[in-house]
Structure formats: structure tokens, C-alpha cells
Design a protein around this motif. Structure first.
Motif, PDB file in Angstrom:
ATOM      1  N   ASP A   1       0.855  -1.181   0.000  1.00 32.10           N
ATOM      2  CA  ASP A   1       0.000   0.000   0.000  1.00 32.10           C
ATOM      3  C   ASP A   1       0.892   1.233   0.000  1.00 32.10           C
ATOM      4  O   ASP A   1       1.230   1.777   1.051  1.00 32.10           O
ATOM      5  N   LEU A   2       1.310   1.620  -1.195  1.00 32.72           N
ATOM      6  CA  LEU A   2       2.182   2.772  -1.377  1.00 32.72           C
ATOM      7  C   LEU A   2       1.494   3.777  -2.291  1.00 32.72           C
ATOM      8  O   LEU A   2       0.491   3.463  -2.941  1.00 32.72           O
TER       9      LEU A   2
ATOM     10  N   GLY B   1       3.356  -5.408   9.930  1.00 37.34           N
ATOM     11  CA  GLY B   1       3.887  -6.718  10.306  1.00 37.34           C
ATOM     12  C   GLY B   1       3.886  -7.740   9.185  1.00 37.34           C
ATOM     13  O   GLY B   1       4.261  -8.892   9.397  1.00 37.34           O
ATOM     14  N   THR B   2       3.482  -7.335   7.973  1.00 36.56           N
ATOM     15  CA  THR B   2       3.412  -8.251   6.827  1.00 36.56           C
ATOM     16  C   THR B   2       4.282  -7.719   5.698  1.00 36.56           C
ATOM     17  O   THR B   2       4.293  -6.520   5.422  1.00 36.56           O
ATOM     18  N   TRP B   3       4.993  -8.611   5.027  1.00 37.15           N
ATOM     19  CA  TRP B   3       5.797  -8.222   3.873  1.00 37.15           C
ATOM     20  C   TRP B   3       4.896  -8.091   2.661  1.00 37.15           C
ATOM     21  O   TRP B   3       4.081  -8.963   2.379  1.00 37.15           O
ATOM     22  N   LYS B   4       5.071  -6.980   1.921  1.00 37.98           N
ATOM     23  CA  LYS B   4       4.290  -6.698   0.718  1.00 37.98           C
ATOM     24  C   LYS B   4       5.241  -6.330  -0.420  1.00 37.98           C
ATOM     25  O   LYS B   4       6.298  -5.732  -0.197  1.00 37.98           O
TER      26      LYS B   4
ATOM     27  N   VAL C   1       8.386  -4.360   1.162  1.00 38.74           N
ATOM     28  CA  VAL C   1       8.345  -3.471   2.315  1.00 38.74           C
ATOM     29  C   VAL C   1       7.480  -4.123   3.378  1.00 38.74           C
ATOM     30  O   VAL C   1       6.547  -4.862   3.068  1.00 38.74           O
ATOM     31  N   LYS C   2       7.818  -3.868   4.628  1.00 35.23           N
ATOM     32  CA  LYS C   2       7.042  -4.425   5.728  1.00 35.23           C
ATOM     33  C   LYS C   2       5.982  -3.411   6.127  1.00 35.23           C
ATOM     34  O   LYS C   2       6.298  -2.266   6.438  1.00 35.23           O
ATOM     35  N   GLN C   3       4.730  -3.845   6.066  1.00 32.96           N
ATOM     36  CA  GLN C   3       3.603  -2.978   6.402  1.00 32.96           C
ATOM     37  C   GLN C   3       2.681  -3.718   7.354  1.00 32.96           C
ATOM     38  O   GLN C   3       2.176  -4.787   7.010  1.00 32.96           O
TER      39      GLN C   3
END
Length: 115
Positions: A23-24, A92-95, A88-90
Motif C-alpha cells: 500500500d504505497l 507486520g506483513t511483507w508486501k 516493504v514491511k507494512q
């Protein structure tokens, strides 16, 4: 996570694959994401991925990949190229924030063109 994204894309489970995107700023809409596959901007057929090592740096990660491509003539064998996925970690989850071009439209996450 990279492996699961590739499987979702190869299985044409675009809803699941879209869930792996970060989510960027300028994230594509789901419909825009899906249309990239239908319009040939992303073409994962005839390719596969082997996930290698990950290099972590805080909330970012670089995952090395071997992307395998098949060929259409009977005298050649498949070939591979080294590439990488960026995550990227968002929450607590890698995305995913980037993948090789057979699995990613480079227009995603780009600022829209303003003439």
C-alpha cells in the motif's frame, strides 16, 4: 510471500495476487492491476521463478530470484536470468513493491503523467 504471489498470478487468481501488493503511493486499483494482465502489459506465461535469498534492511527486503523462460523451438532449452523482488514491511506483513517484468507492470506505483 514472493512464491505465493507468483503462484496466484500463474493461477490467474488476480484478487489474491493483488493482496500481496504494498500500500504505497500510486498503487494501481484492482481493476488497473487486472487489466495489465489482460492487455499484455504483464505476461507471466512461459516463465517460472525460483526464489533465492533475502537481504533485510529494516522494513525493506530484497529477494533474489532466478526467472526461467521457455523457448519455442525444439533445439533450445529454457534459460534463466537473475533478478530481484523488492518488499516493504507494512503492519507486520511483507508486501511487494517491485517484481521482474514478466510478473509486474512498471507503470504500477508511478505518478500519473500530467501534460
Amino acid at each position: 510471500m514472493v512464491h505465493n504471489y507468483v503462484l496466484a498470478v500463474l493461477n490467474k487468481d488476480y484478487q489474491k495476487a493483488y493482496g500481496y501488493l504494498a500500500d504505497l503511493e500510486n498503487k494501481p486499483t484492482y481493476e488497473g492491476f487486472r487489466q495489465s494482465f489482460f492487455n499484455g502489459m504483464v505476461y507471466p506465461t512461459d516463465s517460472g521463478v525460483e526464489v533465492g535469498s533475502a537481504e533485510l534492511n529494516g522494513n525493506e527486503a530484497i529477494v533474489t530470484l532466478s526467472v526461467y523462460y521457455s523457448v519455442n523451438d525444439p533445439f533450445s532449452s529454457r534459460y534463466a536470468s537473475e533478478d530481484r523482488a523488492l518488499l516493504v514491511k507494512q503492519g507486520g506483513t511483507w508486501k511487494l513493491s517491485s517484481m521482474p517484468n514478466n510478473f509486474w507492470d512498471y507503470g504500477w506505483y508511478q505518478e500519473p503523467y500530467k501534460p
